[in-house]
Enzyme design. Structure first.
Site, PDB file in Angstrom:
ATOM      1  N   PHE A   1      64.241  15.266 124.746  1.00  0.00           N
ATOM      2  CA  PHE A   1      65.637  15.592 125.082  1.00  0.00           C
ATOM      3  C   PHE A   1      66.204  16.681 124.164  1.00  0.00           C
ATOM      4  CE2 PHE A   1      65.507  10.775 125.767  1.00  0.00           C
ATOM      5  CZ  PHE A   1      65.000  10.887 127.050  1.00  0.00           C
TER       6      PHE A   1
ATOM      7  N   GLU B   1      78.863  16.887 114.976  1.00  0.00           N
ATOM      8  CA  GLU B   1      78.602  16.807 116.413  1.00  0.00           C
ATOM      9  C   GLU B   1      79.581  15.861 117.100  1.00  0.00           C
ATOM     10  OE1 GLU B   1      74.951  15.529 119.448  1.00  0.00           O
ATOM     11  OE2 GLU B   1      74.583  15.722 117.300  1.00  0.00           O
TER      12      GLU B   1
ATOM     13  N   GLY C   1      86.797  12.697 149.694  1.00  0.00           N
ATOM     14  CA  GLY C   1      85.468  13.168 150.054  1.00  0.00           C
ATOM     15  C   GLY C   1      85.144  14.534 149.491  1.00  0.00           C
TER      16      GLY C   1
END
Length: 396
Positions: free
Chosen positions: A174, A261, A359
């Site tokens: 990752f 971070e 939608g």
């Protein structure tokens, strides 16, 4: 740094007031980053999502504007603007609605190369930082492994001394910017098994080093324009001067990096959350149902008011913590709070906003659908919510 204020009024959209301690320089920085986002990122982000990468020229443009060096010393081309500047930068990048772009750029600026400034030797800084700040070298941070994510002390990648060199074997998982980047700040075990946090060191690894291999480019749920990889190291040999920050001193450096971070993730949550609300306000004020706009429904107004209040709270905590960090105060508890709460708020905001789009919000190619996918990783990456709550509890 080439920061100039435009005489044109910038479109505000849904904006929250800056804290009183935000300086004029930071206001001008915000305006500059926003113009860059509107000019370069918004028109091109969809193409980058399809290609699964960000053009190198974007880093070069950011470098030319002086936007890649805010964490770095002036002696090497940086601007030393501090954590508040990074928060402003991250917040405005996040308003682009392309989380992958924000992630890749800030991994470069704030989560990897900043280790060189914090613990590097003058020789290492002189060798690497000028090209990093110019955008010629793109950086990544190689800590996470398949069996060691939030548990950094469990790293298995091994660096063994061989004369004056280090030989590294293992894998990483990752890793952002690892496919198309040039330099990895790598965490590896340099002490014996069972040494835990005490036996980890950092290394500077150019990606053209023999034995360095991109084992797989990973296909993700979100952040599609940000390249992510599994890395493998097979008898990768590094010289002694590739070690960053001293032998067996990497864990503390990694934790300091994580602290920053987590602060940046608060900025992401503030920027993305505010932009999601802005997009939704525009939609519900024009979409009609049952003879009136959706905004005319009390439930809609109150839902958006609730979400906007939560974005304001995480933003305030993020800015206050950044100011405290710049003032030299300890902020590990507050950054863990930001990381534990901010992504949960953002998840609620983007999915609540998607619901109000009906939608339309479920269709690929709409910003709110992309933001809902991109937001999910923030509850996992940089320390899962559950781990962060434990970090807060330890400091209570």
């Amino acid at each position: 740094m080439n920061i100039t204020r435009s005489s044109d009024q910038m479109e505000a959209g849904f904006r929250l007031n800056d804290p009183v301690f935000v300086t004029e320089d930071l206001v001008m920085l915000r305006e500059q980053v926003r113009r860059f986002v509107e000019r370069e990122v918004v028109p091109n982000g969809e193409a980058w999502e399809r290609e699964g990468r960000i053009p190198r020229e974007m880093y070069l443009k950011l470098g030319e504007m002086g936007l890649l060096g805010m964490q770095h010393e002036e002696a090497y081309g940086g601007t030393e603007m501090g954590s508040l500047a990074s928060v402003v930068f991250g917040e405005e990048l996040s308003r682009s609605t392309f989380g992958g772009f924000t992630a890749s750029v800030t991994v470069h600026t704030d989560m990897s190369a900043s280790h060189i400034t914090r613990v590097g030797t003058p020789e290492q800084k002189a060798r690497f930082l000028p090209d990093i700040i110019a955008g010629k070298t793109v950086c990544s941070i190689g800590v996470t492994e398949a069996g060691a994510g939030s548990d950094v002390a469990g790293l298995a990648t091994r660096a063994t001394r061989d004369g004056d060199d280090w030989v590294i074997n293992g894998t990483k998982m990752f890793i952002t910017n690892a496919v198309y980047g040039n330099l990895v700040i790598l965490g590896a075990r340099t002490d014996g098994p069972g040494s835990g946090a005490r036996g980890i060191s950092l290394f500077l690894v150019p990606t053209d080093t023999p034995g360095f291999k991109v084992a797989a480019k990973l296909d993700k749920h979100g952040w599609l324009c940000s390249d992510t990889a599994e890395l493998a190291f097979e008898d990768m040999r590094l010289p002694a001067d590739a070690m960053l920050g001293g032998e067996n001193r990497g864990f503390h450096a990694i934790m300091k990096g994580f602290e920053h971070e987590r602060l940046m993730i608060g900025a992401f949550c503030a920027g993305e959350g505010a932009k999601a609300i802005e997009l939704t306000l525009d939609y519900v004020r024009t979409r009609r149902a049952f003879g009136k706009t959706i905004w005319d429904q009390q439930a809609t107004r109150q839902r958006l008011a609730d979400l906007a209040s939560k974005v304001a709270m995480i933003r305030a905590l993020t800015y206050q913590t950044a100011a405290a960090k710049d003032a030299g105060q300890p902020v590990s508890r507050e950054t863990a709070m930001i990381k534990s709460v901010g992504p949960e708020i953002l998840h609620e905001v983007v999915h609540g906003c998607l619901q109000l789009h009906g939608g339309t919000g479920y269709m690929r190619g709409t910003p709110i659908e992309r933001m809902a996918r991109d937001a999910r990783i923030l509850r996992i990456g940089g320390g899962a919510t559950e781990v962060m709550l434990e970090e807060v509890a330890k400091r209570m």
